[in-house]
Write an enzyme that holds these catalytic residues in place. Structure first.
Site, PDB file in Angstrom:
ATOM      1  N   MET A 213      43.455  10.817   2.076  1.00  0.00           N
ATOM      2  CA  MET A 213      44.006   9.776   3.301  1.00  0.00           C
ATOM      3  C   MET A 213      43.654  10.578   4.680  1.00  0.00           C
ATOM      4  O   MET A 213      43.902  12.069   4.617  1.00  0.00           O
ATOM      5  CB  MET A 213      45.523   9.743   3.089  1.00  0.00           C
ATOM      6  CG  MET A 213      46.127   8.690   2.108  1.00  0.00           C
ATOM      7  SD  MET A 213      45.323   7.055   2.162  1.00  0.00           S
ATOM      8  CE  MET A 213      46.016   6.630   3.766  1.00  0.00           C
TER       9      MET A 213
ATOM     10  N   SER B  39      39.787  -3.192   4.570  1.00  0.00           N
ATOM     11  CA  SER B  39      41.156  -3.102   4.267  1.00  0.00           C
ATOM     12  C   SER B  39      41.688  -4.363   4.997  1.00  0.00           C
ATOM     13  O   SER B  39      41.765  -4.450   6.124  1.00  0.00           O
ATOM     14  CB  SER B  39      41.812  -2.063   4.797  1.00  0.00           C
ATOM     15  OG  SER B  39      43.327  -2.272   4.763  1.00  0.00           O
TER      16      SER B  39
ATOM     17  N   MET C 180      52.177  -1.820  -0.842  1.00  0.00           N
ATOM     18  CA  MET C 180      53.261  -0.808  -0.232  1.00  0.00           C
ATOM     19  C   MET C 180      54.557  -1.558  -0.740  1.00  0.00           C
ATOM     20  O   MET C 180      54.825  -2.770  -0.505  1.00  0.00           O
ATOM     21  CB  MET C 180      53.220  -1.021   1.123  1.00  0.00           C
ATOM     22  CG  MET C 180      51.686  -0.475   1.703  1.00  0.00           C
ATOM     23  SD  MET C 180      52.043   0.034   3.527  1.00  0.00           S
ATOM     24  CE  MET C 180      50.195   0.071   4.094  1.00  0.00           C
TER      25      MET C 180
ATOM     26  N   HIS D 255      45.014   0.090  -3.669  1.00  0.00           N
ATOM     27  CA  HIS D 255      45.681   1.114  -3.150  1.00  0.00           C
ATOM     28  C   HIS D 255      47.292   0.978  -3.395  1.00  0.00           C
ATOM     29  O   HIS D 255      47.532   0.371  -2.753  1.00  0.00           O
ATOM     30  CB  HIS D 255      45.317   1.639  -1.942  1.00  0.00           C
ATOM     31  CG  HIS D 255      45.720   2.676  -1.310  1.00  0.00           C
ATOM     32  ND1 HIS D 255      45.498   3.086   0.178  1.00  0.00           N
ATOM     33  CD2 HIS D 255      46.496   3.886  -1.753  1.00  0.00           C
ATOM     34  CE1 HIS D 255      46.279   4.096   0.363  1.00  0.00           C
ATOM     35  NE2 HIS D 255      46.603   4.684  -0.789  1.00  0.00           N
TER      36      HIS D 255
ATOM     37  N   PHE E 123      50.715   2.452   7.732  1.00  0.00           N
ATOM     38  CA  PHE E 123      50.236   1.084   8.611  1.00  0.00           C
ATOM     39  C   PHE E 123      48.826   1.504   8.913  1.00  0.00           C
ATOM     40  O   PHE E 123      48.235   2.419   8.635  1.00  0.00           O
ATOM     41  CB  PHE E 123      51.304   1.730   9.908  1.00  0.00           C
ATOM     42  CG  PHE E 123      52.603   1.377   9.634  1.00  0.00           C
ATOM     43  CD1 PHE E 123      53.330   0.190   9.708  1.00  0.00           C
ATOM     44  CD2 PHE E 123      53.416   2.494   9.476  1.00  0.00           C
ATOM     45  CE1 PHE E 123      54.632  -0.073   9.269  1.00  0.00           C
ATOM     46  CE2 PHE E 123      54.631   2.352   8.950  1.00  0.00           C
ATOM     47  CZ  PHE E 123      55.342   1.240   9.085  1.00  0.00           C
ATOM     48  N   GLY E 124      48.407   0.218   9.192  1.00  0.00           N
ATOM     49  CA  GLY E 124      46.921   0.270   9.722  1.00  0.00           C
ATOM     50  C   GLY E 124      47.006   0.668  11.302  1.00  0.00           C
ATOM     51  O   GLY E 124      47.927   0.820  11.810  1.00  0.00           O
TER      52      GLY E 124
ATOM     53  N   ASP F  74      40.416   7.044   4.258  1.00  0.00           N
ATOM     54  CA  ASP F  74      41.235   5.658   4.316  1.00  0.00           C
ATOM     55  C   ASP F  74      42.191   6.145   5.333  1.00  0.00           C
ATOM     56  O   ASP F  74      42.797   6.948   5.511  1.00  0.00           O
ATOM     57  CB  ASP F  74      42.082   5.205   3.195  1.00  0.00           C
ATOM     58  CG  ASP F  74      42.987   4.237   3.363  1.00  0.00           C
ATOM     59  OD1 ASP F  74      42.712   3.330   4.633  1.00  0.00           O
ATOM     60  OD2 ASP F  74      43.550   3.741   2.533  1.00  0.00           O
ATOM     61  N   GLY F  75      41.898   5.573   6.671  1.00  0.00           N
ATOM     62  CA  GLY F  75      42.841   5.821   7.952  1.00  0.00           C
ATOM     63  C   GLY F  75      42.038   6.117   9.141  1.00  0.00           C
ATOM     64  O   GLY F  75      41.615   7.098   9.210  1.00  0.00           O
ATOM     65  N   GLY F  76      41.868   5.112  10.010  1.00  0.00           N
ATOM     66  CA  GLY F  76      41.284   5.447  11.454  1.00  0.00           C
ATOM     67  C   GLY F  76      39.862   5.758  11.264  1.00  0.00           C
ATOM     68  O   GLY F  76      39.162   6.466  12.139  1.00  0.00           O
TER      69      GLY F  76
ATOM     70  N   ASP G 205      46.093  -2.832   0.045  1.00  0.00           N
ATOM     71  CA  ASP G 205      46.910  -1.977   0.545  1.00  0.00           C
ATOM     72  C   ASP G 205      48.420  -2.695  -0.123  1.00  0.00           C
ATOM     73  O   ASP G 205      49.001  -3.523   0.295  1.00  0.00           O
ATOM     74  CB  ASP G 205      47.216  -1.682   1.604  1.00  0.00           C
ATOM     75  CG  ASP G 205      46.184  -0.501   2.197  1.00  0.00           C
ATOM     76  OD1 ASP G 205      45.691   0.562   1.667  1.00  0.00           O
ATOM     77  OD2 ASP G 205      45.412  -1.243   3.126  1.00  0.00           O
TER      78      ASP G 205
ATOM     79  N   HIS H  52      39.585  -3.685  -0.098  1.00  0.00           N
ATOM     80  CA  HIS H  52      40.643  -2.667  -0.220  1.00  0.00           C
ATOM     81  C   HIS H  52      41.969  -3.458   0.074  1.00  0.00           C
ATOM     82  O   HIS H  52      42.269  -4.090   0.758  1.00  0.00           O
ATOM     83  CB  HIS H  52      40.425  -1.603   0.712  1.00  0.00           C
ATOM     84  CG  HIS H  52      41.380  -0.307   0.693  1.00  0.00           C
ATOM     85  ND1 HIS H  52      41.340   0.699  -0.199  1.00  0.00           N
ATOM     86  CD2 HIS H  52      42.552  -0.129   1.474  1.00  0.00           C
ATOM     87  CE1 HIS H  52      42.056   1.579   0.044  1.00  0.00           C
ATOM     88  NE2 HIS H  52      43.063   0.968   0.813  1.00  0.00           N
TER      89      HIS H  52
ATOM     90  N   MET I 181      50.457   2.293  -3.031  1.00  0.00           N
ATOM     91  CA  MET I 181      51.516   3.194  -2.307  1.00  0.00           C
ATOM     92  C   MET I 181      52.965   2.963  -2.483  1.00  0.00           C
ATOM     93  O   MET I 181      53.522   2.140  -1.898  1.00  0.00           O
ATOM     94  CB  MET I 181      51.344   2.848  -0.517  1.00  0.00           C
ATOM     95  CG  MET I 181      50.000   3.550  -0.126  1.00  0.00           C
ATOM     96  SD  MET I 181      49.497   2.914   1.465  1.00  0.00           S
ATOM     97  CE  MET I 181      48.583   1.331   0.858  1.00  0.00           C
TER      98      MET I 181
HETATM   99  C1  DX5 Z   1      47.206   2.882   5.528  1.00  0.00           C
HETATM  100  C2  DX5 Z   1      46.158   1.975   4.444  1.00  0.00           C
HETATM  101  C3  DX5 Z   1      45.024   1.846   5.218  1.00  0.00           C
HETATM  102  C4  DX5 Z   1      44.751   0.715   6.452  1.00  0.00           C
HETATM  103  C5  DX5 Z   1      43.843   1.502   7.181  1.00  0.00           C
HETATM  104  O1  DX5 Z   1      48.320   3.376   4.750  1.00  0.00           O
HETATM  105  O2  DX5 Z   1      46.107   2.706   3.218  1.00  0.00           O
HETATM  106  O3  DX5 Z   1      44.208   1.293   4.103  1.00  0.00           O
HETATM  107  O4  DX5 Z   1      44.643  -0.611   6.066  1.00  0.00           O
HETATM  108  O5  DX5 Z   1      43.934   0.851   8.347  1.00  0.00           O
HETATM  109  P1  DX5 Z   1      43.046   1.536   9.491  1.00  0.00           P
HETATM  110  O6  DX5 Z   1      41.548   1.369   9.127  1.00  0.00           O
HETATM  111  O7  DX5 Z   1      43.192   0.461  10.609  1.00  0.00           O
HETATM  112  O8  DX5 Z   1      43.280   2.864   9.820  1.00  0.00           O
HETATM  113 ZN    ZN Z   2      44.628   1.967   1.927  1.00  0.00          ZN
END
Ligand code: DX5
Ligand code: ZN
Length: 211
Positions: A137, A8, A37, A66, A143-144, A172-174, A35, A33, A68
């Protein structure tokens, strides 16, 4: 089986995006990826159509976009024309899921549907045959760098059980090497990672640890 790794770029250096994209490409990542938003569906604003069009010119990676955003139907054509290979919308933002899937397919783009942590897994079941990808998700989108929510990963086998053989199940996420293993053991085969890859001292090793 090799997983599809989709770094991402939300966690990349936006002033050096080409360099940061090449680094994951050289490490063997198959997808990128992106994102998107809008500050409405999620409380953050990130990347839009012109950036996707510019990225398209500098990489052959599969652009995994992606969305959002609210009113995703308004932005399918511009993102498809910008060069997206996959457009993943959020179930929670779609007014008419069937129509949205049709619209995305009409541009010859692969179609994904994503569910937020609190959305039950079974909302995806009626659409599985029409989808190329389901994105589960494992953090609240926006947020990352957030912490992986393990209970979300439990949706994966429930979806997998009903899925056609080509359905890609993405998380996706963490995601890091450890949480990735939890998800792949449940049946996920596409891993998005932002912070784990881009905040690592050794980006190539981080990418490779996810295959
Ligand atoms: C969060 C995004 C993710 C984000 C993941 O809403 O959809 O794609 O970049 O970041 P990490 O891998 O740091 O959780
Ligand atoms: Zn994402």
């Amino acid at each position: 089986m090799t997983n599809i790794v989709s770094p991402s770029i939300l966690s990349a250096d936006f002033a050096n995006l080409e360099h940061d994209i090449k680094r994951v490409e050289d490490a063997g990542a198959q997808w990128l990826h992106i994102d998107v938003m809008d500050g409405h569906f999620v409380p953050n604003i990130t990347i839009g159509v012109p950036v996707v069009a510019s990225i398209r010119k500098i990489t052959k990676l599969c652009l995994d976009v992606h969305l959002m955003i609210e009113n995703p139907e308004k932005y399918i054509e511009p993102f498809a024309n910008a060069g997206a290979d996959i457009l993943t919308f959020h179930y929670e933002a779609a007014k008419d899921v069937t129509e949205l899937i049709k619209l995305i397919k009409s541009y010859n783009v692969k179609v994904g549907m994503s569910i937020k942590p609190k959305t039950p897994y079974d909302v995806v079941l009626p659409y599985l045959n029409d989808l190329n990808l389901v994105l589960v998700m494992t953090v609240e989108p926006g947020f990352g760098g957030q912490k992986f929510m393990a209970d979300c990963a439990e949706k994966i086998p429930l979806i997998k059980e009903k899925a056609h053989k080509d359905l890609i199940i993405q998380v996706d996420g963490g995601i890091n090497a450890e949480t990735a293993r939890i998800c792949t053991s449940f049946g996920a085969n596409s891993l998005v990672a932002g912070n784990y890859i881009y905040k690592s001292d050794d980006i190539a090793s981080a990418v490779k640890s996810l295959f």
